[in-house]
Design a protein around this motif. Structure first.
Motif, PDB file in Angstrom:
ATOM      1  N   PHE A  18       1.034  -1.518  -0.162  1.00  0.00           N
ATOM      2  CA  PHE A  18       0.006   0.032  -0.161  1.00  0.00           C
ATOM      3  C   PHE A  18       0.847   1.037  -0.153  1.00  0.00           C
ATOM      4  CE2 PHE A  18      -2.195   3.491   1.994  1.00  0.00           C
ATOM      5  CZ  PHE A  18      -3.272   3.418   1.500  1.00  0.00           C
ATOM      6  N   VAL A  19       1.865   1.327   0.829  1.00  0.00           N
ATOM      7  CA  VAL A  19       2.589   2.621   1.158  1.00  0.00           C
ATOM      8  C   VAL A  19       3.437   2.778  -0.378  1.00  0.00           C
ATOM      9  CG1 VAL A  19       4.550   3.745   2.062  1.00  0.00           C
ATOM     10  CG2 VAL A  19       2.948   2.319   3.482  1.00  0.00           C
ATOM     11  N   LYS A  20       3.876   1.784  -0.806  1.00  0.00           N
ATOM     12  CA  LYS A  20       4.824   1.843  -2.030  1.00  0.00           C
ATOM     13  C   LYS A  20       3.765   2.357  -3.422  1.00  0.00           C
ATOM     14  CE  LYS A  20       6.112  -1.838  -4.411  1.00  0.00           C
ATOM     15  NZ  LYS A  20       6.488  -3.229  -4.731  1.00  0.00           N
ATOM     16  N   ASP A  21       2.599   1.561  -3.317  1.00  0.00           N
ATOM     17  CA  ASP A  21       2.028   1.911  -4.478  1.00  0.00           C
ATOM     18  C   ASP A  21       1.024   3.103  -4.445  1.00  0.00           C
ATOM     19  OD1 ASP A  21       2.921  -0.452  -5.230  1.00  0.00           O
ATOM     20  OD2 ASP A  21       0.869  -1.800  -4.767  1.00  0.00           O
ATOM     21  N   TYR A  22       0.787   3.910  -3.276  1.00  0.00           N
ATOM     22  CA  TYR A  22      -0.118   4.761  -3.174  1.00  0.00           C
ATOM     23  C   TYR A  22       0.271   6.056  -2.544  1.00  0.00           C
ATOM     24  CZ  TYR A  22      -3.452   1.030  -4.599  1.00  0.00           C
ATOM     25  OH  TYR A  22      -3.918   0.110  -5.189  1.00  0.00           O
ATOM     26  N   TYR A  23       1.318   5.883  -1.429  1.00  0.00           N
ATOM     27  CA  TYR A  23       1.901   6.847  -0.774  1.00  0.00           C
ATOM     28  C   TYR A  23       3.174   7.678  -1.366  1.00  0.00           C
ATOM     29  CZ  TYR A  23       3.299   9.608   3.107  1.00  0.00           C
ATOM     30  OH  TYR A  23       3.945  10.808   4.007  1.00  0.00           O
ATOM     31  N   ALA A  24       2.934   8.980  -1.024  1.00  0.00           N
ATOM     32  CA  ALA A  24       4.276   9.666  -1.416  1.00  0.00           C
ATOM     33  C   ALA A  24       4.151  10.926  -0.671  1.00  0.00           C
ATOM     34  CB  ALA A  24       4.354  10.192  -2.934  1.00  0.00           C
ATOM     35  N   PRO A  25       5.009  11.570  -0.219  1.00  0.00           N
ATOM     36  CA  PRO A  25       5.024  12.786   0.801  1.00  0.00           C
ATOM     37  C   PRO A  25       4.524  13.907   0.146  1.00  0.00           C
ATOM     38  CG  PRO A  25       7.149  11.624   1.145  1.00  0.00           C
ATOM     39  CD  PRO A  25       6.585  11.095   0.071  1.00  0.00           C
ATOM     40  N   GLU A  26       4.683  13.908  -1.286  1.00  0.00           N
ATOM     41  CA  GLU A  26       3.845  15.011  -1.974  1.00  0.00           C
ATOM     42  C   GLU A  26       2.519  15.044  -2.069  1.00  0.00           C
ATOM     43  OE1 GLU A  26       5.911  12.683  -3.239  1.00  0.00           O
ATOM     44  OE2 GLU A  26       7.801  14.022  -2.880  1.00  0.00           O
ATOM     45  N   GLN A  27       1.882  13.877  -2.110  1.00  0.00           N
ATOM     46  CA  GLN A  27       0.439  13.716  -1.699  1.00  0.00           C
ATOM     47  C   GLN A  27      -0.137  14.243  -0.532  1.00  0.00           C
ATOM     48  OE1 GLN A  27       0.466   9.613  -2.682  1.00  0.00           O
ATOM     49  NE2 GLN A  27      -1.063   9.906  -4.380  1.00  0.00           N
ATOM     50  N   LEU A  28       0.624  14.081   0.591  1.00  0.00           N
ATOM     51  CA  LEU A  28       0.307  14.533   1.580  1.00  0.00           C
ATOM     52  C   LEU A  28       0.456  15.962   1.765  1.00  0.00           C
ATOM     53  CD1 LEU A  28      -0.833  12.908   4.155  1.00  0.00           C
ATOM     54  CD2 LEU A  28       1.448  12.943   5.172  1.00  0.00           C
ATOM     55  N   GLU A  29       1.531  16.519   1.381  1.00  0.00           N
ATOM     56  CA  GLU A  29       1.752  18.046   1.275  1.00  0.00           C
ATOM     57  C   GLU A  29       0.441  18.598   0.334  1.00  0.00           C
ATOM     58  OE1 GLU A  29       5.607  18.276  -0.211  1.00  0.00           O
ATOM     59  OE2 GLU A  29       6.590  18.509   1.589  1.00  0.00           O
ATOM     60  N   GLU A  30       0.312  18.184  -0.766  1.00  0.00           N
ATOM     61  CA  GLU A  30      -1.041  18.706  -1.463  1.00  0.00           C
ATOM     62  C   GLU A  30      -2.432  18.737  -0.477  1.00  0.00           C
ATOM     63  OE1 GLU A  30      -1.419  16.372  -5.379  1.00  0.00           O
ATOM     64  OE2 GLU A  30       0.794  16.918  -5.773  1.00  0.00           O
ATOM     65  N   LYS A  31      -2.511  17.455   0.058  1.00  0.00           N
ATOM     66  CA  LYS A  31      -3.498  17.678   1.040  1.00  0.00           C
ATOM     67  C   LYS A  31      -3.594  18.570   2.041  1.00  0.00           C
ATOM     68  CE  LYS A  31      -6.510  14.044   3.400  1.00  0.00           C
ATOM     69  NZ  LYS A  31      -7.574  14.256   2.411  1.00  0.00           N
TER      70      LYS A  31
END
Length: 490
Positions: A439-452
């Protein structure tokens, strides 16, 4: 037992003490110098200083722990999890000293503490295994031969491993030598044991574990499954019970297999049997954890059983008060581990002082923690601050309550994984149940959290502006403020 010593710290120490006190049992806490003012020390009926901050000089010094129990008149020792909880030598020392170890027998800890020994112990009990070899090797040529027989990709694993250390996925033959060397080196460094083994790598696995409970009278039951597939660096961060994908038939089969694993090593007390579930719903035995797990609350909630209470009763020689037929799944429980880690910086530890710390409350919300506002998160131990648990009649209800609870959790002074927990709970892959250990490898990136974060800030700013403009339109009536100055002759 009228008094027990809890050989641990933080949230798990308090968790054990709460149940002990509910049972009318006095508790003894232990602490290091840096933990002198920690909540678990204040919560205990009495406490004993073990030594300096490093765990190797305090919580891991077996003689000191046993002496603390004897000097305070404690009759049993509960190890919690981590530290000495899966140390067969310590369990034997406790027994030899005339005290009761609130956990499995040393033999079970020793057998299940080594993945190869565990596989050997259960091989005659009809337990599904991942294809591979059942003996440790260091010969690279032999490793290459076995890899070709099993078929790539393969997984090289430290026999004494855990937490992802000494583990390497190998995709092709020419990489075997290098990855073998790395796995052996890591295993020696982490466990003092360089033995490794090879098994087929399951490409899209889900991590499913079964909670078992056994007494000293031959009774063994399971308390259903936990899904622990959301992990970072092979360590769990979000857990739930039950799993969203198990059918009743698979659940029953996995439960029965877990019971057989427990019987294979004459297990007593609470333990966890871990399995991999592939994309075709085939399951394979992974290992057994011979202790209370971090994520045990979700099993307690859906099964309606206090696992610590059962551990203590089993240690006192009592029979289980229920059978497998008595146990039923009620609702859904979700747990997010709150670590002092920065999810925007690859989950690096975030050390500091909790300048603000307020936990969420309400129906269906449980927080197991060992920190208070103003405390410092020490560098010497695991950076987990708390476990945030929610319960609902359905999975959807538990998830929505978790999102709200995360929003209501206020922590300042350190970065935490709360935002990552919310990211998981709001992600379509998780809410749909269509995810695995990648899950983390496929869907998570710090940039996504920053955008949120940016989106939430913009929404908050727009709401604030709207409220301000509406307030400006409101007719203001002057307020006459009286003063006492003239009455005093001024």
């Amino acid at each position: 037992m009228k008094k027990i010593l809890v050989a641990n710290r933080g949230e798990i120490a308090i968790r054990v003490m709460r149940t002990a006190q509910k049972m009318g049992i006095k508790t003894v806490g232990v602490y290091s110098e840096v933990d002198r003012h920690s909540p678990h020390v204040k919560f205990a009926d009495e406490a004993v200083l073990l030594g300096p901050a490093p765990s190797s000089e305090s919580y891991l010094v077996m003689d000191k722990v046993i002496e603390a129990a004897k000097s305070t008149g404690a009759e049993g020792i509960h190890p919690g999890y981590g530290f000495l909880s899966e140390n067969a030598v310590f369990a034997q020392m406790v027994e030899d000293s005339g005290l009761t170890f609130i956990g499995p027998k040393p033999h079970a800890i020793e057998v299940m503490g080594n993945k190869l020994a565990a596989k050997e112990a259960v091989k005659d009990y009809n337990i599904p295994m991942v294809p591979g070899i059942e003996e440790a090797i260091t010969d690279v040529a032999l490793a290459k031969k076995i890899a070709q027989e099993i078929g790539f990709p393969i997984l090289i694993k430290a026999a004494a491993g855990g937490g992802g250390k000494g583990m390497r996925v190998v995709e092709k033959l020419e990489d075997v030598s290098e990855q073998m060397d790395r796995a052996i080196g890591e295993a020696v460094s982490a466990f003092g044991d360089g033995s490794v083994f090879i098994e087929k790598y399951v490409g899209s696995p889900r991590h499913i574990e079964i909670q078992v409970l056994a007494d000293t009278h031959g009774n063994v039951v399971h308390l259903f499954e936990r899904e622990c597939s959301v992990q970072r660096r092979h360590q769990k961060v979000v857990e739930e019970a039950p799993s969203a994908v198990l059918t009743p038939e698979i659940r029953e089969a996995m439960g029965e297999a877990a019971v057989r694993v427990a019987k294979a090593c004459d297990y007593v007390g609470a333990g966890t049997v871990e399995f991999l579930l592939d994309e075709k719903k085939n399951f394979y035995f992974l290992e057994m954890n011979t202790r209370l797990q971090v994520e045990h609350p979700v099993s307690e909630i859906i099964a309606g059983v206090d696992l610590v209470e059962q551990q203590i009763k089993v240690a006192r020689g009592e029979k289980l008060e229920f059978t497998q037929e008595d146990l039923k799944i009620n609702g859904h429980a979700l747990e997010v581990r709150v670590y002092a880690e920065d999810p925007l910086a690859n989950f690096t530890p975030s050390i500091g002082t909790l300048s603000k710390y307020k936990t969420p409350t309400g129906k269906g919300i449980r927080v197991d923690d060992g920190f208070e506002e103003g405390m410092e998160v020490p560098i010497y131990y695991d950076p987990m601050i708390s476990k945030l648990i929610t319960y609902g009649k359905t999975r959807e209800e538990a998830i929505q309550l978790m999102i709200k609870a995360i929003d209501d959790y206020e922590v300042e002074g350190v970065a935490t994984t709360l935002s990552f927990g919310k990211f998981v709970c709001e992600h379509e892959a998780f809410t749909s149940g269509n995810f695995d250990t990648h899950f983390v490898k496929d869907y998570y990136a710090p940039e996504q959290l920053e955008e949120k974060y940016d989106d939430e800030k913009q929404i908050a700013a727009k709401i604030a502006l709207k409220l301000y403009l509406e307030n400006q339109k409101t007719l203001k009536t002057p307020v006459t403020v009286s003063s006492n100055w003239h009455k005093r002759g001024m």
